[in-house]
Design an enzyme around this catalytic site. Structure first.
Site, PDB file in Angstrom:
ATOM      1  N   GLY A  12       0.779  -1.237   0.000  1.00  0.00           N
ATOM      2  CA  GLY A  12       0.000   0.000   0.000  1.00  0.00           C
ATOM      3  C   GLY A  12       0.808   1.283   0.000  1.00  0.00           C
ATOM      4  O   GLY A  12       0.335   2.305   0.489  1.00  0.00           O
ATOM      5  N   SER A  13       2.008   1.250  -0.583  1.00  0.00           N
ATOM      6  CA  SER A  13       2.769   2.504  -0.611  1.00  0.00           C
ATOM      7  C   SER A  13       2.106   3.523  -1.541  1.00  0.00           C
ATOM      8  O   SER A  13       2.168   4.727  -1.291  1.00  0.00           O
ATOM      9  CB  SER A  13       4.222   2.255  -1.015  1.00  0.00           C
ATOM     10  OG  SER A  13       4.299   1.797  -2.326  1.00  0.00           O
ATOM     11  N   ASN A  14       1.450   3.047  -2.572  1.00  0.00           N
ATOM     12  CA  ASN A  14       0.700   3.980  -3.430  1.00  0.00           C
ATOM     13  C   ASN A  14      -0.517   4.540  -2.690  1.00  0.00           C
ATOM     14  O   ASN A  14      -0.843   5.721  -2.841  1.00  0.00           O
ATOM     15  CB  ASN A  14       0.281   3.298  -4.739  1.00  0.00           C
ATOM     16  CG  ASN A  14       1.419   3.268  -5.736  1.00  0.00           C
ATOM     17  OD1 ASN A  14       1.808   4.304  -6.261  1.00  0.00           O
ATOM     18  ND2 ASN A  14       1.969   2.094  -5.973  1.00  0.00           N
ATOM     19  N   LEU A  87      -4.015  -6.606  -7.356  1.00  0.00           N
ATOM     20  CA  LEU A  87      -3.596  -7.689  -8.260  1.00  0.00           C
ATOM     21  C   LEU A  87      -4.747  -8.635  -8.602  1.00  0.00           C
ATOM     22  O   LEU A  87      -4.642  -9.848  -8.452  1.00  0.00           O
ATOM     23  CB  LEU A  87      -2.447  -8.480  -7.622  1.00  0.00           C
ATOM     24  CG  LEU A  87      -1.187  -7.677  -7.315  1.00  0.00           C
ATOM     25  CD1 LEU A  87      -0.133  -8.543  -6.657  1.00  0.00           C
ATOM     26  CD2 LEU A  87      -0.635  -7.022  -8.576  1.00  0.00           C
ATOM     27  N   HIS A 106       0.410   1.573 -13.331  1.00  0.00           N
ATOM     28  CA  HIS A 106       1.215   0.450 -13.820  1.00  0.00           C
ATOM     29  C   HIS A 106       2.683   0.878 -13.860  1.00  0.00           C
ATOM     30  O   HIS A 106       2.994   1.966 -14.355  1.00  0.00           O
ATOM     31  CB  HIS A 106       0.741   0.034 -15.219  1.00  0.00           C
ATOM     32  CG  HIS A 106       1.524  -1.124 -15.753  1.00  0.00           C
ATOM     33  ND1 HIS A 106       1.283  -2.415 -15.351  1.00  0.00           N
ATOM     34  CD2 HIS A 106       2.575  -1.174 -16.614  1.00  0.00           C
ATOM     35  CE1 HIS A 106       2.147  -3.221 -15.941  1.00  0.00           C
ATOM     36  NE2 HIS A 106       2.938  -2.496 -16.717  1.00  0.00           N
ATOM     37  N   GLU A 177       5.478   6.588  -9.649  1.00  0.00           N
ATOM     38  CA  GLU A 177       4.143   6.160  -9.188  1.00  0.00           C
ATOM     39  C   GLU A 177       3.563   7.058  -8.100  1.00  0.00           C
ATOM     40  O   GLU A 177       2.407   7.485  -8.188  1.00  0.00           O
ATOM     41  CB  GLU A 177       4.195   4.718  -8.659  1.00  0.00           C
ATOM     42  CG  GLU A 177       4.511   3.700  -9.725  1.00  0.00           C
ATOM     43  CD  GLU A 177       4.530   2.280  -9.163  1.00  0.00           C
ATOM     44  OE1 GLU A 177       3.523   1.838  -8.604  1.00  0.00           O
ATOM     45  OE2 GLU A 177       5.566   1.596  -9.301  1.00  0.00           O
TER      46      GLU A 177
HETATM   47  C1  GRF Z   1       3.281  -0.980  -7.585  1.00  0.00           C
HETATM   48  O1  GRF Z   1       4.485  -1.096  -8.266  1.00  0.00           O
HETATM   49  C2  GRF Z   1       2.157  -0.884  -8.581  1.00  0.00           C
HETATM   50  O2  GRF Z   1       2.451  -0.131  -9.716  1.00  0.00           O
HETATM   51  C3  GRF Z   1       2.004  -2.315  -8.949  1.00  0.00           C
HETATM   52  O3  GRF Z   1       2.143  -3.010  -7.731  1.00  0.00           O
HETATM   53  C4  GRF Z   1       2.960  -2.260  -6.836  1.00  0.00           C
HETATM   54  C5  GRF Z   1       2.164  -2.025  -5.576  1.00  0.00           C
HETATM   55  O4  GRF Z   1       2.865  -1.459  -4.538  1.00  0.00           O
HETATM   56  N1  GRF Z   1       0.834  -2.558  -9.720  1.00  0.00           N
HETATM   57  P1  GRF Z   1       2.117  -0.870  -3.261  1.00  0.00           P
HETATM   58  O5  GRF Z   1       1.186  -1.942  -2.702  1.00  0.00           O
HETATM   59  O6  GRF Z   1       1.362   0.372  -3.650  1.00  0.00           O
HETATM   60  O7  GRF Z   1       3.221  -0.577  -2.265  1.00  0.00           O
END
Ligand code: GRF
Length: 196
Positions: A12-14, A87, A106, A177
């Site tokens: 969940g870093s995004n 995913l 992505h 990202e």
């Molecule tokens: C990220 O690289 C995203 O682009 C990909 O999966 C990764 C997820 O990372 N689809 P996080 O869970 O947001 O840390």
């Protein structure tokens, strides 16, 4: 103000980048729910720390995943769905009901290294194996073609000698990202994106 659902499957870093941007007042929207298709992932912890409602709707072996997710989205009056390291492929039923209302990040410059099977470290492995000197990230609308919807934002990232998939993944997150995902959400909330 848009009601945002963030869908996650991992660390969940995004999601964190989106939370930070919302808390700074940059996004004219509210994260009303964080949904994970896997139990126990760190993204759920991040939601909890920031007092954001979250839930798990398991996708594995769950025939009712799509209907349960749809019900949850409706109950929360969700306007925008953000796939942040989610995913799981969403079924047509959801895509049709939320046309141009679902975005994904992505970790490559689409149309390179994308489509079925290109997720997580596999994307960065493919970029390194090919030998490209520049990669990056893409935020795009989600349609029935994996990574095939209209592109909203892209940002390039340099590949350096000695990069491993892990090192490259980290650089792409930090330099692309975590920047373009909140920015795209901001643009959508400010009604700055023309839909298809
Ligand atoms: C990220 O690289 C995203 O682009 C990909 O999966 C990764 C997820 O990372 N689809 P996080 O869970 O947001 O840390």
């Amino acid at each position: 103000m848009l009601n945002i659902a963030v869908l996650v499957s991992g660390s969940g870093s995004n999601l964190q980048a989106i939370i930070d941007s919302v808390e700074k007042g940059e996004i004219n929207g509210k994260i009303v729910t964080v949904v994970s298709n896997k139990p126990g992932v760190y993204a759920l912890e991040r939601a909890k720390i920031h007092n954001i409602p979250s839930c798990v709707i398991e996708s594995k072996g769950n025939l009712h995943f799509t209907s349960q997710l749809l019900k949850h989205l409706k109950e929360n009056n969700v306007d925008l769905i953000v796939l942040a390291g989610f995913l799981c492929i969403l079924k047509e039923e959801i895509l049709n009901q939320y046309k141009n209302k679902i975005i994904n990040v992505h970790p490559s410059l689409i149309p390179s290294f994308c489509g079925d099977g290109f997720y997580g470290l596999k994307v960065h492995e493919a970029a390194l194996n090919y030998g490209v000197k520049v990669t990056g990230a893409t935020v795009h609308f989600v349609n029935e073609v994996t990574d095939g919807g209209k592109i909203i934002l892209q940002k390039a990232v340099e590949i350096k000698d000695g990069d491993t998939p892990q090192i490259l993944q980290k650089r792409v997150m930090e330099q692309a990202e975590w920047i373009i995902l909140p920015k795209a959400i901001k643009m959508i909330c400010d009604n700055e994106i023309k839909e298809d």
